[in-house]
Design an enzyme around this catalytic site. Structure first.
Site, short mmCIF file in Angstrom:
data_model
loop_
_atom_site.label_atom_id
_atom_site.label_comp_id
_atom_site.label_asym_id
_atom_site.label_seq_id
_atom_site.Cartn_x
_atom_site.Cartn_y
_atom_site.Cartn_z
N LYS A 99 -4.70 -17.78 -0.84
CA LYS A 99 -4.17 -16.48 -1.20
C LYS A 99 -3.05 -16.75 -2.19
O LYS A 99 -1.99 -17.27 -1.83
CB LYS A 99 -3.65 -15.74 0.03
CG LYS A 99 -3.27 -14.31 -0.33
CD LYS A 99 -2.44 -13.67 0.73
CE LYS A 99 -1.65 -12.55 0.10
NZ LYS A 99 -0.44 -12.25 0.84
N GLY A 160 6.07 -5.81 3.12
CA GLY A 160 7.01 -5.59 4.22
C GLY A 160 7.69 -4.23 4.22
O GLY A 160 8.56 -3.96 5.04
N ALA A 186 -0.51 -5.76 1.62
CA ALA A 186 0.90 -5.35 1.65
C ALA A 186 1.09 -3.85 1.60
O ALA A 186 0.42 -3.13 0.88
CB ALA A 186 1.69 -5.97 0.52
N GLY A 187 2.03 -3.40 2.43
CA GLY A 187 2.47 -2.01 2.39
C GLY A 187 2.01 -1.16 3.56
O GLY A 187 2.57 -0.09 3.81
N ASN A 208 0.72 -7.91 7.75
CA ASN A 208 1.52 -8.75 8.62
C ASN A 208 2.61 -7.91 9.30
O ASN A 208 2.57 -7.65 10.51
CB ASN A 208 2.12 -9.90 7.81
CG ASN A 208 2.78 -10.98 8.67
OD1 ASN A 208 2.87 -12.13 8.26
ND2 ASN A 208 3.24 -10.67 9.88
N THR A 209 3.56 -7.42 8.49
CA THR A 209 4.70 -6.70 9.06
C THR A 209 4.26 -5.42 9.77
O THR A 209 4.90 -5.01 10.74
CB THR A 209 5.73 -6.37 7.96
OG1 THR A 209 5.88 -7.52 7.13
CG2 THR A 209 7.08 -6.02 8.56
#
Lengths: 258, 69
Positions: A99, A160, A186-187, A208-209
């Protein structure tokens, strides 16, 4: 239902891909990954702590035989560093997948597209299966496709941030522009964000977050699993057209007092 | 002899092969990658790689990460 995601000949069992950062400990990471049903797990490449060798290894918890380990080049700000990190990851790991992240700015963590393209070109030539983290720019997505990337990974919002799908129309244009899979990266902040990404027609979502940052990461991991499945099914089903006025769903015939 | 490992100066008294050093550092070679003076060393070459004074080593492994800038 036969709805497999295949990228560069690799079959992916789940359309939810997860990161392994920001968890309390390895045990929680493992449980969250299990609850999410993901089979792609991203990891970062970092220096081994040579003075304190007592530390456990993430791969003792996330079995590379069970999951597809996708190393990232997170934290790289130049093409050179990203290329170097990708090569190290391939040596330490088990596959050619990477990635690719080349970050342009610490505050936004937005990608440096020029450097990203440069690094991607080199890595594709070296036989890597490149998954580039890019912004939601259809022109950039096309360029990444043309140089041989396996998929494109446009951000939905800053890494994040949990702001959700900020520009669904750009994602839609990317989906119409490229033939390679589109993985939102992301987001995503909550389950409905993941569902929206899938309803747009995206092939998968990496987060992830969104999971690790929830009050109860295990519950959120499970919620995300369902959201991804639901969103994909809704996309395949094809939603009803939106109308301004009401349209009765009960027949009018035979109603009383008529 | 002095070498640099992950940015820190270290004095090495024992083995001078890379395999020997990794063993002394208690590092499982399965899950790491090693760069010697900016070039990646194949795992099969660890035992015949002789370290010299002022060599610079990077020893990396995987940690938890999604997309940490």
């Amino acid at each position: 239902m036969d709805d497999k995601l295949i990228i560069s000949g690799i079959e992916f069992k789940s359309r939810l891909w997860v990161g392994t950062g920001k968890y309390k400990d390895f045990e929680e990471t493992k449980k969250a990954v299990e609850a999410s049903g993901a089979d792609v797990v991203t990891v970062a490449v970092r220096r081994v702590n040579i003075t304190d060798r007592g530390k456990e290894n993430l791969l003792d918890y996330i079995d590379p035989k069970k999951y597809k380990i996708l190393p990232n080049t997170a934290g790289c700000y130049t093409a050179e560093d990203a290329i170097r990190t990708a090569r190290l990851a391939r040596t330490a790991g088990v596959s050619d997948m990477v990635k690719l992240e080349v970050i342009g700015d610490e505050k936004t963590l937005f990608p440096d597209n020029e450097a990203l393209l440069e690094a991607a070109k080199v890595l594709v030539k070296e036989g890597f299966i490149v998954f580039p983290y890019t912004n939601d720019d259809p022109i950039m997505a096309k360029k990444l496709q043309d140089i041989g990337c396996a998929a494109v990974m446009p951000l939905a919002a800053p890494i994040g941030s949990g702001l959700g799908i900020r520009n669904p129309y750009n994602l839609k244009i990317i989906l119409e522009t490229v033939k390679i899979p589109v993985v939102v990266d992301a987001g995503v902040g909550t389950a409905s964000d993941a569902a929206i990404a899938m309803e747009l027609g995206c092939d998968a979502v990496l987060m992830n977050t969104g999971i690790a940052g929830a009050k109860d990461p295990l519950k959120m991991a499970e919620a995300m699993k369902h959201a991804i499945i639901a969103g994909r099914l809704a996309y395949k089903a094809g939603r009803m057209p939106m109308k301004l006025y009401a349209s009765a769903s009960s027949p009018l015939e035979g109603k009383i007092g008529g | 002899m002095q070498i640099i490992i992950n940015g820190e100066k270290k004095t090495i008294n024992g083995s001078t092969t890379l395999a020997g050093l990794l063993n002394e550092l208690n590092i499982d070679t399965q899950r790491v990658a090693v760069e010697l003076n900016m070039s990646i060393i194949d795992k099969s070459d660890y035992s015949n790689t002789i370290l010299k004074d002022n060599d610079s080593l990077e020893i990396v492994s995987f940690i938890g990460g999604g997309a940490i800038g």
